[in-house]
Design a protein around this motif. Structure first.
Motif, PDB file in Angstrom:
ATOM      1  N   ASN A 172     -32.892  25.526  30.852  1.00 15.83           N
ATOM      2  CA  ASN A 172     -31.725  24.674  31.075  1.00 15.83           C
ATOM      3  C   ASN A 172     -31.590  24.385  32.569  1.00 15.83           C
ATOM      4  O   ASN A 172     -31.572  25.309  33.382  1.00 15.83           O
ATOM      5  N   THR A 207     -33.101  18.791  32.486  1.00 13.15           N
ATOM      6  CA  THR A 207     -31.686  18.449  32.414  1.00 13.15           C
ATOM      7  C   THR A 207     -31.390  17.885  31.025  1.00 13.15           C
ATOM      8  O   THR A 207     -32.273  17.347  30.344  1.00 13.15           O
ATOM      9  N   GLY A 208     -30.124  17.987  30.628  1.00 12.17           N
ATOM     10  CA  GLY A 208     -29.735  17.409  29.357  1.00 12.17           C
ATOM     11  C   GLY A 208     -29.880  15.904  29.349  1.00 12.17           C
ATOM     12  O   GLY A 208     -30.235  15.299  28.326  1.00 12.17           O
ATOM     13  N   ASP A 209     -29.603  15.287  30.485  1.00  8.73           N
ATOM     14  CA  ASP A 209     -29.766  13.842  30.596  1.00  8.73           C
ATOM     15  C   ASP A 209     -31.223  13.452  30.362  1.00  8.73           C
ATOM     16  O   ASP A 209     -31.511  12.469  29.673  1.00  8.73           O
ATOM     17  N   ALA A 230     -26.140  20.515  28.389  1.00  6.98           N
ATOM     18  CA  ALA A 230     -27.601  20.516  28.479  1.00  6.98           C
ATOM     19  C   ALA A 230     -28.204  21.275  27.306  1.00  6.98           C
ATOM     20  O   ALA A 230     -29.208  20.845  26.719  1.00  6.98           O
ATOM     21  N   ASP A 231     -27.601  22.403  26.954  1.00  6.36           N
ATOM     22  CA  ASP A 231     -28.101  23.193  25.832  1.00  6.36           C
ATOM     23  C   ASP A 231     -28.075  22.365  24.552  1.00  6.36           C
ATOM     24  O   ASP A 231     -29.046  22.336  23.785  1.00  6.36           O
ATOM     25  N   ARG A 232     -26.978  21.656  24.325  1.00  3.65           N
ATOM     26  CA  ARG A 232     -26.875  20.841  23.127  1.00  3.65           C
ATOM     27  C   ARG A 232     -27.903  19.715  23.145  1.00  3.65           C
ATOM     28  O   ARG A 232     -28.550  19.430  22.124  1.00  3.65           O
ATOM     29  N   ALA A 233     -28.081  19.067  24.295  1.00  4.18           N
ATOM     30  CA  ALA A 233     -29.041  17.966  24.382  1.00  4.18           C
ATOM     31  C   ALA A 233     -30.459  18.439  24.086  1.00  4.18           C
ATOM     32  O   ALA A 233     -31.228  17.756  23.389  1.00  4.18           O
ATOM     33  N   LEU A 234     -30.821  19.592  24.611  1.00  7.58           N
ATOM     34  CA  LEU A 234     -32.162  20.129  24.358  1.00  7.58           C
ATOM     35  C   LEU A 234     -32.370  20.431  22.884  1.00  7.58           C
ATOM     36  O   LEU A 234     -33.423  20.146  22.314  1.00  7.58           O
ATOM     37  N   TYR A 278     -26.780  19.508  32.769  1.00  3.96           N
ATOM     38  CA  TYR A 278     -26.857  18.205  32.107  1.00  3.96           C
ATOM     39  C   TYR A 278     -27.179  17.091  33.092  1.00  3.96           C
ATOM     40  O   TYR A 278     -28.102  16.312  32.893  1.00  3.96           O
ATOM     41  N   ALA A 302     -33.369  15.128  28.563  1.00  2.00           N
ATOM     42  CA  ALA A 302     -33.628  15.343  27.140  1.00  2.00           C
ATOM     43  C   ALA A 302     -33.089  14.195  26.303  1.00  2.00           C
ATOM     44  O   ALA A 302     -33.734  13.762  25.337  1.00  2.00           O
ATOM     45  N   ASP A 303     -31.921  13.678  26.667  1.00  3.21           N
ATOM     46  CA  ASP A 303     -31.355  12.547  25.939  1.00  3.21           C
ATOM     47  C   ASP A 303     -32.221  11.294  26.085  1.00  3.21           C
ATOM     48  O   ASP A 303     -32.371  10.509  25.143  1.00  3.21           O
TER      49      ASP A 303
END
Length: 260
Positions: free
Chosen positions: A116, A93-95, A139-143, A119, A97-98
């Motif tokens: 992906n 998840t993007g979360d 999510a894509d941006r966070a990764l 998020y 990854a953050d």
């Protein structure tokens, strides 16, 4: 996840998603995938389906991991994969990854693929189209921001494995193929949920068939640190190869002249 637990999770997921914070992402922030994979014929062949099994008669399987909670089992999992020279795909998840950018980089550096997983682990069947796109793009941006780099794949996995044709079309429209799973070991339930390493291994092996996609989890929910899947992985891999199966990289599905 079994159906009873899936239903309970679905009942809560709308509230959980509303309480979560999904970063706003503009259309310009969503980059194309490496090597033009999003335009490939091989990728488009996966569109329109939830892809719970690889289409092959060969004795091959794919090993995948989801990560939305913590990274408690990651080092042990990566060590087990490396020792056996086995590839895997990690759906984050993007979360996650953050919160765990070092884990993202560690997976990528080990040579595994990254997919992906939305998020905030929202229930997509209860989102509108705009919110679904926002989850995928965030999510894509966070990764990418975490350093996924060339390990990123154009693969998406729905939270709770809740899919429907409309949501799959939306994800496909963003350039992602939906990759679900043949079986989940249910190791994520932990001993509190009645799971053991033996049960997790048994569930994986009972689903063994040509093209099976196995789902395990990197961490544990609710702050727990016991990761049954990390403990079960070596036994699963040894039993899979012992039964004459080969573990393949899901990224091989993107090859123009794909053979498993």
């Amino acid at each position: 996840m079994n159906r009873r637990l899936l239903g309970a999770a679905a009942a809560l997921c709308t509230v959980l998603w509303v309480l979560s914070v999904v970063p706003a992402v503009t259309a310009g922030a969503f980059s194309s995938h490496p090597a033009g994979a999003a335009d490939s014929k091989a990728l488009r062949a996966l569109f329109g389906s939830e892809n719970r099994v690889i289409g092959t008669r060969e004795h091959v399987v794919a090993v995948t991991f989801n990560a939305a909670w913590n990274d408690a089992g990651l080092d042990r999992i990566l060590a087990g994969l490396a020792h056996r020279h086995v590839p895997a795909t990690f759906f984050l998840t993007g979360d996650f990854a953050d919160r765990h950018p070092a884990a993202v980089r560690k997976i990528a550096a080990a040579g595994h693929g990254l997919g992906n997983h939305s998020y905030s682990h929202a229930c997509f069947t209860q989102l509108n189209a705009a919110d679904s796109r926002r989850e995928v793009r965030a999510a894509d941006r966070a990764l990418r921001m975490a350093g996924a780099g060339g390990a990123l794949t154009p693969f998406f996995r729905f939270p709770y494995s809740e899919t429907d044709p409309t949501r799959i079309r939306e994800v496909n429209g963003l350039g992602f193929a939906d990759i679900e799973f043949t079986t989940d070991t249910n190791g994520w339930m932990g001993t509190e949920g009645g799971m053991t390493v033996d049960h997790a291994v048994r569930r994986a092996l009972e689903a063994l068939r040509p093209g099976a996609i196995l789902q395990l989890h990197v961490g544990a929910p609710e702050g727990r640190t016991e990761v049954i899947d990390a403990q079960a992985l070596p036994r699963i891999l040894d039993a899979v190869t012992g039964r004459g199966y080969r573990v393949i990289d899901l990224r091989s599905l993107l090859a123009p002249d794909r053979t498993t």
